[in-house]
Enzyme design. Sequence first.
Site, short mmCIF file in Angstrom:
data_model
loop_
_atom_site.label_atom_id
_atom_site.label_comp_id
_atom_site.label_asym_id
_atom_site.label_seq_id
_atom_site.Cartn_x
_atom_site.Cartn_y
_atom_site.Cartn_z
N ASP A 8 0.79 -1.25 0.00
CA ASP A 8 0.00 0.00 0.00
C ASP A 8 0.82 1.30 0.00
OD1 ASP A 8 -1.98 -1.87 0.12
OD2 ASP A 8 -2.86 -1.20 2.00
N ASP A 46 -4.55 -0.75 -1.85
CA ASP A 46 -5.87 -0.64 -1.24
C ASP A 46 -6.73 0.02 -2.32
OD1 ASP A 46 -7.10 -1.24 1.25
OD2 ASP A 46 -7.11 0.88 1.83
N HIS A 48 -10.62 0.85 -2.95
CA HIS A 48 -12.01 0.84 -2.49
C HIS A 48 -12.95 1.52 -3.49
CE1 HIS A 48 -10.59 -0.51 1.37
NE2 HIS A 48 -10.00 0.62 1.68
N LYS A 106 -6.97 -4.93 -3.22
CA LYS A 106 -7.80 -5.46 -2.12
C LYS A 106 -8.74 -4.37 -1.62
CE LYS A 106 -4.18 -4.22 1.06
NZ LYS A 106 -4.96 -3.20 1.81
N CYS A 151 -2.30 -3.01 7.50
CA CYS A 151 -2.18 -3.88 6.34
C CYS A 151 -0.89 -4.71 6.34
CB CYS A 151 -2.34 -3.07 5.06
SG CYS A 151 -4.06 -2.49 4.91
#
Length: 203
Positions: A8, A46, A48, A106, A151
Amino acid sequence: MTCLLLIDLQFDFLPGGSLAVPEGDAILPLLNELQPRFDLVVATQDWHPAGHRSFASAHPGRELFSEITWQGLPQRLWPDHCVQGSPGAALHPGLDLNRIEAIFRKGTDPELDSYSAFFDNGHRRTTGLSAYLRARGVTEVFVAGLAADYCVYFSAKDARSEGFEVTVIEDATRGIAPDTIAAAKADLLAKGVRYVQASEVLA
Ligand code: VGL
Ligand code: ZN
């Protein structure tokens, strides 16, 4: 086969970003120096969807950084971060991308958070990373990046439970808060994860 797993390294987790990890940018040169020491380098992002359930903004009346129960799981409520395709979700250009063979994304399920590079927080779905690493003959996973207490921690824990030898390169990580960084380290050490400094890898 050794793999360096870079977690990340995105604008939103670096100083100036919406969920900035203190000194997060300080590790970038070290990560670039470490990369050639490994057989394989893999990164995570990451990633989203807008309105993700890990965002405090998706829970009106709830306080930022408070912890709620969502879908039977503890869920900390974060500022909006790493929205798919947004500038904050991009990997920082200070990270050398040339040796990174694959990028695993993810946190894409709108209703469920995913700290680990391997599974969502409910261990309901795999990202496919374990199978990928096994197919590439990897036995040892070294973890670095952000954030040490979220993470990086959950990725190292899952890598260990998936049967890999796991090492956290401690000074190649930074975390959000000292107490959660310490708790993460204690738990990982108890689970058989090794901690080293980058100088030991570079020696
Ligand atoms: C992370 C909080 C929320 C991380 C991701 O990369 O450590 N932390 N989403
Ligand atoms: Zn997130």
